[in-house]
Design a protein around this motif. Structure first.
Motif, PDB file in Angstrom:
ATOM      1  N   GLY A 298       3.359  -6.752 -10.805  1.00 30.64           N
ATOM      2  CA  GLY A 298       4.303  -5.789 -10.239  1.00 30.64           C
ATOM      3  C   GLY A 298       3.894  -5.232  -8.888  1.00 30.64           C
ATOM      4  N   VAL A 299       2.897  -5.831  -8.251  1.00 32.26           N
ATOM      5  CA  VAL A 299       2.437  -5.350  -6.949  1.00 32.26           C
ATOM      6  C   VAL A 299       3.433  -5.760  -5.874  1.00 32.26           C
ATOM      7  N   VAL A 300       3.939  -4.759  -5.168  1.00 32.35           N
ATOM      8  CA  VAL A 300       4.882  -4.963  -4.068  1.00 32.35           C
ATOM      9  C   VAL A 300       4.192  -4.509  -2.799  1.00 32.35           C
ATOM     10  N   TRP A 301       4.220  -5.352  -1.768  1.00 33.17           N
ATOM     11  CA  TRP A 301       3.537  -5.039  -0.512  1.00 33.17           C
ATOM     12  C   TRP A 301       4.153  -3.818   0.161  1.00 33.17           C
ATOM     13  N   ASP A 302       3.289  -2.840   0.445  1.00 36.21           N
ATOM     14  CA  ASP A 302       3.657  -1.694   1.267  1.00 36.21           C
ATOM     15  C   ASP A 302       2.540  -1.491   2.282  1.00 36.21           C
ATOM     16  N   ALA A 303       2.704  -0.510   3.151  1.00 33.96           N
ATOM     17  CA  ALA A 303       1.725  -0.305   4.225  1.00 33.96           C
ATOM     18  C   ALA A 303       0.307  -0.096   3.699  1.00 33.96           C
ATOM     19  N   ALA A 304       0.158   0.730   2.670  1.00 30.41           N
ATOM     20  CA  ALA A 304      -1.184   1.029   2.150  1.00 30.41           C
ATOM     21  C   ALA A 304      -1.846  -0.218   1.553  1.00 30.41           C
ATOM     22  N   LEU A 305      -1.077  -1.015   0.815  1.00 31.18           N
ATOM     23  CA  LEU A 305      -1.654  -2.216   0.198  1.00 31.18           C
ATOM     24  C   LEU A 305      -1.994  -3.276   1.244  1.00 31.18           C
ATOM     25  N   ILE A 306      -1.135  -3.421   2.242  1.00 32.12           N
ATOM     26  CA  ILE A 306      -1.438  -4.383   3.312  1.00 32.12           C
ATOM     27  C   ILE A 306      -2.685  -3.937   4.064  1.00 32.12           C
ATOM     28  N   ASP A 307      -2.814  -2.641   4.306  1.00 38.22           N
ATOM     29  CA  ASP A 307      -4.006  -2.124   4.983  1.00 38.22           C
ATOM     30  C   ASP A 307      -5.260  -2.462   4.185  1.00 38.22           C
ATOM     31  N   GLU A 308      -5.214  -2.234   2.883  1.00 39.38           N
ATOM     32  CA  GLU A 308      -6.365  -2.540   2.025  1.00 39.38           C
ATOM     33  C   GLU A 308      -6.646  -4.044   2.021  1.00 39.38           C
ATOM     34  N   TYR A 309      -5.601  -4.848   1.902  1.00 38.38           N
ATOM     35  CA  TYR A 309      -5.757  -6.301   1.869  1.00 38.38           C
ATOM     36  C   TYR A 309      -6.380  -6.821   3.157  1.00 38.38           C
ATOM     37  N   LEU A 310      -5.916  -6.314   4.305  1.00 40.58           N
ATOM     38  CA  LEU A 310      -6.446  -6.788   5.590  1.00 40.58           C
ATOM     39  C   LEU A 310      -7.922  -6.458   5.774  1.00 40.58           C
TER      40      LEU A 310
END
Length: 135
Positions: free
Chosen positions: A79-91
């Protein structure tokens, strides 16, 4: 005289916004284009197309054939949907992100590129801004 100050301030504001949009585009071009594209309908070279990624489920790009070893579809299945915070963590560290989300210390990302730390926060923000507006 007052009118010319307002006009100048407005012009500088527009130039400032145009400059930051250009900076975001440059950041994406320089950091991501080796593996990705962000043009609708195009295929990425080694990674998925990033067009419209913000708001989409992780690992759900139907036009990209995820490698059997890729765990990104598993992240999306949670259920993970990309948002700004998750993209920041991923990068900052894609493998650590996947390990945290999946609760699996053996999970690995094929993306080895990282923008770690506070000194790279502006670059991550520029990429996120670009991707957020790329729909």
């Amino acid at each position: 005289m007052k009118f010319s100050h307002i006009a100048l301030a407005a012009a500088l504001t527009v130039v400032g916004f145009a400059g930051s949009a250009h900076a975001a585009d440059d950041a994406v071009m320089n950091k991501c284009r080796a593996c990705h594209t962000w043009e609708a309908g195009k295929k990425g070279k080694q990674g998925p197309n990033l067009f419209g990624i913000v708001g989409s489920a992780a690992g759900s790009n139907a036009d990209f054939k995820y490698n059997k070893s890729s765990v990104l579809p598993d992240v999306g299945a949670k259920g993970v949907v990309w948002d700004a915070a998750l993209i920041d963590e991923y990068l900052q560290d894609p493998t650590k992100f996947l390990q945290r989300v999946l609760g699996d210390a053996k999970a690995k990302s094929k993306m080895t590129f990282k923008l770690k730390g506070a000194d790279k926060a502006d670059e991550r923000a520029a990429i996120i801004e670009f991707l957020s507006n790329n729909k």
